[in-house]
Design a protein around this motif. Structure first.
Motif, PDB file in Angstrom:
ATOM      1  N   LYS A 239      47.939  39.521  42.533  1.00  0.00           N
ATOM      2  CA  LYS A 239      47.560  38.269  42.390  1.00  0.00           C
ATOM      3  C   LYS A 239      46.175  38.341  42.430  1.00  0.00           C
ATOM      4  CE  LYS A 239      47.687  34.013  45.535  1.00  0.00           C
ATOM      5  NZ  LYS A 239      48.451  33.375  46.648  1.00  0.00           N
ATOM      6  N   VAL A 240      45.311  39.212  43.169  1.00  0.00           N
ATOM      7  CA  VAL A 240      43.693  39.331  42.936  1.00  0.00           C
ATOM      8  C   VAL A 240      43.324  39.331  42.197  1.00  0.00           C
ATOM      9  CG1 VAL A 240      42.017  39.477  44.220  1.00  0.00           C
ATOM     10  CG2 VAL A 240      43.954  39.227  45.860  1.00  0.00           C
ATOM     11  N   VAL A 241      43.840  41.010  41.470  1.00  0.00           N
ATOM     12  CA  VAL A 241      42.831  40.929  40.090  1.00  0.00           C
ATOM     13  C   VAL A 241      43.855  40.371  38.773  1.00  0.00           C
ATOM     14  CG1 VAL A 241      42.444  43.404  41.461  1.00  0.00           C
ATOM     15  CG2 VAL A 241      45.159  43.197  40.077  1.00  0.00           C
ATOM     16  N   LEU A 242      44.868  40.352  38.862  1.00  0.00           N
ATOM     17  CA  LEU A 242      45.466  39.556  37.075  1.00  0.00           C
ATOM     18  C   LEU A 242      45.650  38.076  37.719  1.00  0.00           C
ATOM     19  CD1 LEU A 242      46.619  40.128  34.616  1.00  0.00           C
ATOM     20  CD2 LEU A 242      48.747  40.970  35.164  1.00  0.00           C
ATOM     21  N   GLU A 243      46.899  37.810  38.387  1.00  0.00           N
ATOM     22  CA  GLU A 243      47.198  36.775  38.872  1.00  0.00           C
ATOM     23  C   GLU A 243      46.605  35.666  38.687  1.00  0.00           C
ATOM     24  OE1 GLU A 243      50.301  36.364  40.877  1.00  0.00           O
ATOM     25  OE2 GLU A 243      52.311  37.865  39.456  1.00  0.00           O
ATOM     26  N   ASN A 244      46.009  35.520  39.940  1.00  0.00           N
ATOM     27  CA  ASN A 244      44.503  34.246  39.940  1.00  0.00           C
ATOM     28  C   ASN A 244      43.951  34.180  39.139  1.00  0.00           C
ATOM     29  OD1 ASN A 244      45.608  33.958  42.122  1.00  0.00           O
ATOM     30  ND2 ASN A 244      44.933  34.983  43.440  1.00  0.00           N
ATOM     31  N   PRO A 245      42.303  35.954  37.837  1.00  0.00           N
ATOM     32  CA  PRO A 245      41.984  34.845  37.191  1.00  0.00           C
ATOM     33  C   PRO A 245      42.507  34.467  36.396  1.00  0.00           C
ATOM     34  CG  PRO A 245      42.147  37.185  37.822  1.00  0.00           C
ATOM     35  CD  PRO A 245      42.774  36.790  38.945  1.00  0.00           C
ATOM     36  N   TYR A 246      43.760  34.794  36.005  1.00  0.00           N
ATOM     37  CA  TYR A 246      44.556  34.455  34.402  1.00  0.00           C
ATOM     38  C   TYR A 246      44.916  33.085  35.167  1.00  0.00           C
ATOM     39  CZ  TYR A 246      48.389  33.193  31.769  1.00  0.00           C
ATOM     40  OH  TYR A 246      49.327  32.437  30.458  1.00  0.00           O
ATOM     41  N   ASP A 247      45.421  32.651  35.924  1.00  0.00           N
ATOM     42  CA  ASP A 247      45.444  30.996  36.213  1.00  0.00           C
ATOM     43  C   ASP A 247      44.308  30.382  35.743  1.00  0.00           C
ATOM     44  OD1 ASP A 247      48.665  31.694  36.571  1.00  0.00           O
ATOM     45  OD2 ASP A 247      48.528  31.950  38.800  1.00  0.00           O
ATOM     46  N   PHE A 248      43.447  30.574  36.723  1.00  0.00           N
ATOM     47  CA  PHE A 248      41.938  29.875  36.400  1.00  0.00           C
ATOM     48  C   PHE A 248      41.913  29.925  34.496  1.00  0.00           C
ATOM     49  CE2 PHE A 248      37.320  30.048  35.911  1.00  0.00           C
ATOM     50  CZ  PHE A 248      36.957  28.724  36.391  1.00  0.00           C
ATOM     51  N   PHE A 249      41.968  30.985  33.964  1.00  0.00           N
ATOM     52  CA  PHE A 249      41.005  30.458  33.122  1.00  0.00           C
ATOM     53  C   PHE A 249      42.080  29.931  32.108  1.00  0.00           C
ATOM     54  CE2 PHE A 249      37.726  33.712  34.679  1.00  0.00           C
ATOM     55  CZ  PHE A 249      37.114  33.013  33.332  1.00  0.00           C
ATOM     56  N   ASP A 250      43.700  30.192  32.734  1.00  0.00           N
ATOM     57  CA  ASP A 250      44.252  29.425  31.498  1.00  0.00           C
ATOM     58  C   ASP A 250      44.246  27.658  32.188  1.00  0.00           C
ATOM     59  OD1 ASP A 250      47.089  29.981  29.971  1.00  0.00           O
ATOM     60  OD2 ASP A 250      47.948  29.548  31.972  1.00  0.00           O
ATOM     61  N   GLN A 251      43.607  26.749  32.774  1.00  0.00           N
ATOM     62  CA  GLN A 251      43.230  25.567  32.335  1.00  0.00           C
ATOM     63  C   GLN A 251      42.697  25.540  31.617  1.00  0.00           C
ATOM     64  OE1 GLN A 251      42.227  23.911  37.433  1.00  0.00           O
ATOM     65  NE2 GLN A 251      42.098  26.700  36.597  1.00  0.00           N
ATOM     66  N   SER A 252      41.665  26.922  30.550  1.00  0.00           N
ATOM     67  CA  SER A 252      41.318  26.454  29.384  1.00  0.00           C
ATOM     68  C   SER A 252      42.482  26.216  28.179  1.00  0.00           C
ATOM     69  CB  SER A 252      39.974  27.200  28.212  1.00  0.00           C
ATOM     70  OG  SER A 252      39.612  27.154  27.407  1.00  0.00           O
ATOM     71  N   PRO A 253      41.927  25.218  27.171  1.00  0.00           N
ATOM     72  CA  PRO A 253      42.695  25.065  26.076  1.00  0.00           C
ATOM     73  C   PRO A 253      42.391  26.574  25.317  1.00  0.00           C
ATOM     74  CG  PRO A 253      41.405  23.434  25.644  1.00  0.00           C
ATOM     75  CD  PRO A 253      41.264  24.159  26.983  1.00  0.00           C
ATOM     76  N   ASN A 254      41.758  26.977  25.424  1.00  0.00           N
ATOM     77  CA  ASN A 254      41.375  27.885  24.353  1.00  0.00           C
ATOM     78  C   ASN A 254      42.128  30.113  24.498  1.00  0.00           C
ATOM     79  OD1 ASN A 254      40.577  26.289  22.280  1.00  0.00           O
ATOM     80  ND2 ASN A 254      38.453  26.966  22.976  1.00  0.00           N
ATOM     81  N   PHE A 255      42.169  29.433  25.872  1.00  0.00           N
ATOM     82  CA  PHE A 255      42.153  30.715  26.626  1.00  0.00           C
ATOM     83  C   PHE A 255      44.235  31.676  26.082  1.00  0.00           C
ATOM     84  CE2 PHE A 255      44.290  33.828  30.430  1.00  0.00           C
ATOM     85  CZ  PHE A 255      43.246  34.389  30.004  1.00  0.00           C
ATOM     86  N   THR A 256      44.117  31.960  25.373  1.00  0.00           N
ATOM     87  CA  THR A 256      45.258  32.195  24.974  1.00  0.00           C
ATOM     88  C   THR A 256      46.461  33.720  25.403  1.00  0.00           C
ATOM     89  OG1 THR A 256      44.218  33.010  22.900  1.00  0.00           O
ATOM     90  CG2 THR A 256      45.006  30.920  22.990  1.00  0.00           C
ATOM     91  N   TYR A 257      45.300  34.616  26.579  1.00  0.00           N
ATOM     92  CA  TYR A 257      46.245  35.624  26.340  1.00  0.00           C
ATOM     93  C   TYR A 257      47.172  35.268  27.183  1.00  0.00           C
ATOM     94  CZ  TYR A 257      46.041  39.442  29.238  1.00  0.00           C
ATOM     95  OH  TYR A 257      47.063  40.803  29.727  1.00  0.00           O
ATOM     96  N   GLU A 258      48.126  36.077  26.947  1.00  0.00           N
ATOM     97  CA  GLU A 258      49.332  36.267  28.301  1.00  0.00           C
ATOM     98  C   GLU A 258      49.860  37.606  29.564  1.00  0.00           C
ATOM     99  OE1 GLU A 258      52.487  34.774  25.243  1.00  0.00           O
ATOM    100  OE2 GLU A 258      51.279  32.841  24.338  1.00  0.00           O
ATOM    101  N   ILE A 259      50.057  37.009  30.188  1.00  0.00           N
ATOM    102  CA  ILE A 259      50.962  37.857  31.247  1.00  0.00           C
ATOM    103  C   ILE A 259      52.217  38.548  30.925  1.00  0.00           C
ATOM    104  CG2 ILE A 259      48.335  38.302  32.362  1.00  0.00           C
ATOM    105  CD1 ILE A 259      49.733  36.909  34.367  1.00  0.00           C
TER     106      ILE A 259
END
Length: 259
Positions: A239-259
């Motif tokens: 959660k700390v090293v992957l999911e939280n940073p992913y969820d934060f930047f996934d708010q951007s329309p240009n962030f297309t990385y998927e986990i």
């Protein structure tokens, strides 16, 4: 991670340690820029060349945030020209937010640039990375929070970064995300993990400056391993090293990385 200051080997090492994606915030690159054009060249470098280098070196997905960092906001005439052009860069494909912005010395010029860029991000619904000052950090963090509230921007799209044991109680009074920069002079991994044990993991994330000074592009993977060694549940670490940073930047329309 400020990978523009790292070698290609560092991308390879990071990838072997499990880093598949990184965010490169625009920052003070070691010496004060003397011309607005220097910023534009730098923005182009991290948006274009650095993104291609990350992919070529190690297959790392590389995204960028763009901003006028606080230190150079004090060159007011130059800063005005840079601020006028920043919106053009925020529309680029791999630009996922605004940052680093915030305070260095806490001057009026820094506050002007900070407020203006907060509004840019709010208009575009982009994430924001906020740089808390190196000195008078608690007071500077309080001032940052006051400005965020005064501008009435969306706190859920903001990460207050470079937190320490002296600022965590201030930052957690907001709806912002909380960043810990694992870096000499900011916070070490053990102290950051101690704070997670006290405050929980919701909206908490680790990052590494990985710049030109003594720093480590593997700081986050090493902190991950320390958490596991200290008996943390694997899902909480994730959660700390992957999911939280992913969820934060996934708010951007240009962030297309998927986990």
């Amino acid at each position: 991670m400020h990978m523009v200051s790292r070698s290609t080997n560092d991308y390879e090492r990071a990838r072997l340690a499990g880093v598949e994606c990184c965010i490169e915030p625009a920052f003070w690159s070691g010496t004060d820029k003397q011309n607005a054009g220097s910023f534009f060249d730098y923005f182009e470098q991290i948006i274009d060349f650095e993104t291609r280098r990350a992919e070529r070196a190690a297959g790392v997905d590389h995204y960028v945030t763009i901003g006028l960092e606080p230190k150079e906001a004090n060159y007011e005439e130059m800063a005005e020209r840079v601020l006028d052009r920043i919106p053009d860069y925020l529309d680029r494909d791999n630009v996922v937010g605004v940052g680093e912005i915030g305070f260095d010395q806490g001057t009026e010029a820094e506050e002007y640039a900070f407020r203006r860029q907060l509004r840019m991000a709010e208009e575009r619904e982009l994430p924001v990375i906020i740089h808390t000052p190196h000195t008078d950090k608690p007071e500077g963090t309080k001032r940052i929070v006051d400005i965020i509230e005064d501008e009435d921007v969306t706190q859920e799209r903001i990460v207050i970064d470079h937190n320490t044991e002296n600022t965590i109680d201030i930052s957690t009074q907001t709806d912002c995300w909380i960043g810990f920069t694992l870096y000499p002079g900011k916070i070490d991994a053990d102290t950051a993990i101690d704070l997670l044990e006290e405050h929980g993991t919701d909206k908490m994330l680790f990052n590494s400056a990985a710049d030109w000074d003594p720093s480590d592009p593997l700081a986050v993977p090493k902190a991950r391993d320390k958490m596991l060694d200290r008996g943390w549940d694997r899902e909480d670490v994730r959660k700390v090293v992957l999911e939280n940073p992913y969820d934060f930047f996934d708010q951007s329309p240009n962030f297309t990385y998927e986990i």
